[in-house]
Write a protein that holds these residues in place. Structure first.
Motif, PDB file in Angstrom:
ATOM      1  N   VAL A  26     -15.063  23.047 -20.362  1.00  0.00           N
ATOM      2  CA  VAL A  26     -16.317  22.790 -21.082  1.00  0.00           C
ATOM      3  C   VAL A  26     -16.752  21.343 -20.880  1.00  0.00           C
ATOM      4  N   ASN A  27     -15.799  20.430 -20.968  1.00  0.00           N
ATOM      5  CA  ASN A  27     -16.110  19.018 -20.753  1.00  0.00           C
ATOM      6  C   ASN A  27     -16.637  18.783 -19.340  1.00  0.00           C
ATOM      7  N   ALA A  28     -16.016  19.432 -18.359  1.00  0.00           N
ATOM      8  CA  ALA A  28     -16.445  19.275 -16.970  1.00  0.00           C
ATOM      9  C   ALA A  28     -17.865  19.798 -16.769  1.00  0.00           C
ATOM     10  N   ILE A  29     -18.192  20.913 -17.403  1.00  0.00           N
ATOM     11  CA  ILE A  29     -19.551  21.459 -17.310  1.00  0.00           C
ATOM     12  C   ILE A  29     -20.564  20.447 -17.836  1.00  0.00           C
ATOM     13  N   HIS A  30     -20.264  19.840 -18.975  1.00  0.00           N
ATOM     14  CA  HIS A  30     -21.177  18.845 -19.540  1.00  0.00           C
ATOM     15  C   HIS A  30     -21.289  17.609 -18.645  1.00  0.00           C
ATOM     16  N   GLU A  31     -20.185  17.229 -18.026  1.00  0.00           N
ATOM     17  CA  GLU A  31     -20.203  16.058 -17.150  1.00  0.00           C
ATOM     18  C   GLU A  31     -21.099  16.284 -15.933  1.00  0.00           C
ATOM     19  N   VAL A  32     -20.962  17.428 -15.283  1.00  0.00           N
ATOM     20  CA  VAL A  32     -21.755  17.648 -14.071  1.00  0.00           C
ATOM     21  C   VAL A  32     -23.229  17.862 -14.405  1.00  0.00           C
ATOM     22  N   VAL A  33     -23.514  18.450 -15.564  1.00  0.00           N
ATOM     23  CA  VAL A  33     -24.910  18.601 -15.988  1.00  0.00           C
ATOM     24  C   VAL A  33     -25.545  17.229 -16.206  1.00  0.00           C
ATOM     25  N   ALA A  34     -24.733  16.273 -16.646  1.00  0.00           N
ATOM     26  CA  ALA A  34     -25.214  14.900 -16.846  1.00  0.00           C
ATOM     27  C   ALA A  34     -25.240  14.115 -15.536  1.00  0.00           C
ATOM     28  N   ASP A  35     -25.051  14.819 -14.417  1.00  0.00           N
ATOM     29  CA  ASP A  35     -25.090  14.223 -13.077  1.00  0.00           C
ATOM     30  C   ASP A  35     -23.949  13.240 -12.843  1.00  0.00           C
ATOM     31  N   ARG A  36     -22.796  13.553 -13.444  1.00  0.00           N
ATOM     32  CA  ARG A  36     -21.591  12.771 -13.187  1.00  0.00           C
ATOM     33  C   ARG A  36     -20.566  13.670 -12.501  1.00  0.00           C
ATOM     34  N   PHE A  37     -19.713  13.074 -11.689  1.00  0.00           N
ATOM     35  CA  PHE A  37     -18.652  13.830 -11.039  1.00  0.00           C
ATOM     36  C   PHE A  37     -17.498  14.039 -12.015  1.00  0.00           C
ATOM     37  N   TYR A  38     -16.802  15.168 -11.826  1.00  0.00           N
ATOM     38  CA  TYR A  38     -15.620  15.405 -12.649  1.00  0.00           C
ATOM     39  C   TYR A  38     -14.482  15.925 -11.773  1.00  0.00           C
ATOM     40  N   LEU A  39     -13.355  15.241 -11.825  1.00  0.00           N
ATOM     41  CA  LEU A  39     -12.132  15.701 -11.181  1.00  0.00           C
ATOM     42  C   LEU A  39     -11.048  15.777 -12.236  1.00  0.00           C
ATOM     43  N   SER A  40     -10.319  16.882 -12.268  1.00  0.00           N
ATOM     44  CA  SER A  40      -9.221  16.988 -13.225  1.00  0.00           C
ATOM     45  C   SER A  40      -8.177  15.925 -12.899  1.00  0.00           C
ATOM     46  N   PRO A  41      -7.409  15.481 -13.887  1.00  0.00           N
ATOM     47  CA  PRO A  41      -6.420  14.419 -13.646  1.00  0.00           C
ATOM     48  C   PRO A  41      -5.480  14.716 -12.486  1.00  0.00           C
ATOM     49  N   ARG A  42      -5.025  15.961 -12.361  1.00  0.00           N
ATOM     50  CA  ARG A  42      -4.121  16.298 -11.252  1.00  0.00           C
ATOM     51  C   ARG A  42      -4.816  16.162  -9.907  1.00  0.00           C
ATOM     52  N   ILE A  43      -6.091  16.532  -9.856  1.00  0.00           N
ATOM     53  CA  ILE A  43      -6.848  16.412  -8.614  1.00  0.00           C
ATOM     54  C   ILE A  43      -7.081  14.939  -8.284  1.00  0.00           C
ATOM     55  N   THR A  44      -7.377  14.144  -9.302  1.00  0.00           N
ATOM     56  CA  THR A  44      -7.562  12.707  -9.091  1.00  0.00           C
ATOM     57  C   THR A  44      -6.313  12.104  -8.469  1.00  0.00           C
ATOM     58  N   GLY A  45      -5.144  12.542  -8.947  1.00  0.00           N
ATOM     59  CA  GLY A  45      -3.888  12.048  -8.390  1.00  0.00           C
ATOM     60  C   GLY A  45      -3.745  12.372  -6.920  1.00  0.00           C
ATOM     61  N   VAL A  46      -4.135  13.586  -6.529  1.00  0.00           N
ATOM     62  CA  VAL A  46      -4.065  13.990  -5.119  1.00  0.00           C
ATOM     63  C   VAL A  46      -4.994  13.126  -4.273  1.00  0.00           C
ATOM     64  N   VAL A  47      -6.219  12.896  -4.784  1.00  0.00           N
ATOM     65  CA  VAL A  47      -7.214  12.114  -4.042  1.00  0.00           C
ATOM     66  C   VAL A  47      -6.740  10.673  -3.861  1.00  0.00           C
ATOM     67  N   VAL A  48      -6.236  10.077  -4.939  1.00  0.00           N
ATOM     68  CA  VAL A  48      -5.768   8.685  -4.863  1.00  0.00           C
ATOM     69  C   VAL A  48      -4.569   8.571  -3.931  1.00  0.00           C
ATOM     70  N   LYS A  49      -3.633   9.502  -4.047  1.00  0.00           N
ATOM     71  CA  LYS A  49      -2.449   9.474  -3.187  1.00  0.00           C
ATOM     72  C   LYS A  49      -2.840   9.587  -1.722  1.00  0.00           C
ATOM     73  N   ASP A  50      -3.804  10.453  -1.443  1.00  0.00           N
ATOM     74  CA  ASP A  50      -4.255  10.613  -0.064  1.00  0.00           C
ATOM     75  C   ASP A  50      -4.931   9.342   0.439  1.00  0.00           C
ATOM     76  N   TYR A  51      -5.744   8.721  -0.426  1.00  0.00           N
ATOM     77  CA  TYR A  51      -6.418   7.483  -0.038  1.00  0.00           C
ATOM     78  C   TYR A  51      -5.399   6.391   0.289  1.00  0.00           C
ATOM     79  N   LEU A  52      -4.394   6.255  -0.567  1.00  0.00           N
ATOM     80  CA  LEU A  52      -3.380   5.228  -0.335  1.00  0.00           C
ATOM     81  C   LEU A  52      -2.588   5.520   0.938  1.00  0.00           C
ATOM     82  N   GLY A  53      -2.377   6.806   1.207  1.00  0.00           N
ATOM     83  CA  GLY A  53      -1.649   7.175   2.413  1.00  0.00           C
ATOM     84  C   GLY A  53      -2.432   6.888   3.676  1.00  0.00           C
ATOM     85  N   ARG A  54      -3.762   6.963   3.578  1.00  0.00           N
ATOM     86  CA  ARG A  54      -4.607   6.726   4.752  1.00  0.00           C
ATOM     87  C   ARG A  54      -4.919   5.253   4.968  1.00  0.00           C
ATOM     88  N   ARG A  55      -4.803   4.456   3.913  1.00  0.00           N
ATOM     89  CA  ARG A  55      -5.218   3.058   3.984  1.00  0.00           C
ATOM     90  C   ARG A  55      -4.461   2.337   5.095  1.00  0.00           C
TER      91      ARG A  55
END
Length: 216
Positions: A113-142
């Motif tokens: 429900v929170n994510a639905i409200h976030e995207v309607v407000a034109d903000r991005f939403y990533l669940s905490p576990r997904i954020t961890g994957v994205v950050v880990k991948d970024y650090l691995g590529r740096r």
């Protein structure tokens, strides 16, 4: 007027469960459902929702290609990917296609429900576990050069490949896409040239690896 939502998932029990929960929210209205990506684009065209809850692995047209089409044709509609897959490839493909957020299917309902409200407000939403994957991948590529796939398929080639991988013959693919058999044959040959193979098995393996279809 509440937030208009379309639910897209090839499992009926998942759609019904989400609809039952979301209809309890005072400011959310479920206006439609679809069981594949092609039907999802039709729903968006006919129902003009605010948010699409999009599964990623579905028959006929997967959620990533459907997201890409919706983002291009209906830019005011927010797509929120809802998937069981947490690996980097699915996340990257969904966000690149135009998804405004990414949630795992085992998330709490309050988070959805929170994510639905976030995207309607034109903000991005990533669940905490997904954020961890994205950050880990970024650090691995740096510090390393960006690796890009040497194989680039067009959106239509991706559609053809998915249908072939799902076991449809040339006539069935042509019927599904409303094009001629000759067009499908030409696109299949182009895909095979790009992938450097004449094997349907190799095409299927590539489609699974790229998240276009599954073994289900």
């Amino acid at each position: 007027m509440g937030i208009r939502v379309v639910i897209v998932d090839d499992h009926k029990i998942m759609r019904e469960g989400l609809k039952s929960l979301l209809t309890r929210e005072m400011d959310i209205q479920v206006v439609g459902e679809a069981d594949n990506g092609r039907a999802a684009t039709q729903c968006v065209r006919d129902l003009d929702p605010d948010v699409v809850l999009m599964d990623l692995t579905m028959p006929e047209m997967n959620g990533i290609d459907a997201t890409r089409r919706i983002a291009a044709d209906y830019p005011s509609v927010r797509v929120l990917a809802l998937s069981m897959h947490s690996d980097r490839r699915f996340i990257e493909e969904a966000l690149s296609a135009g998804a405004q957020g990414f949630l795992l299917k085992d998330c709490a309902f309050d988070e959805l429900v929170n994510a639905i409200h976030e995207v309607v407000a034109d903000r991005f939403y990533l669940s905490p576990r997904i954020t961890g994957v994205v950050v880990k991948d970024y650090l691995g590529r740096r510090g390393r050069p960006e690796s890009a796939s040497s194989i680039r398929l067009t959106p239509r080639e991706r559609e053809v490949l998915q249908l072939i991988a799902e076991g449809k013959n040339t006539k069935e693919v042509a019927f599904s896409l409303d094009v001629s058999v000759k067009t499908v044959e030409s696109q299949r040959m182009q895909i095979m040239r790009k992938l450097k193979t004449n094997s349907i098995a190799d095409l299927t393996k590539f489609a699974i690896r790229e998240g276009l279809t599954t073994l289900d």
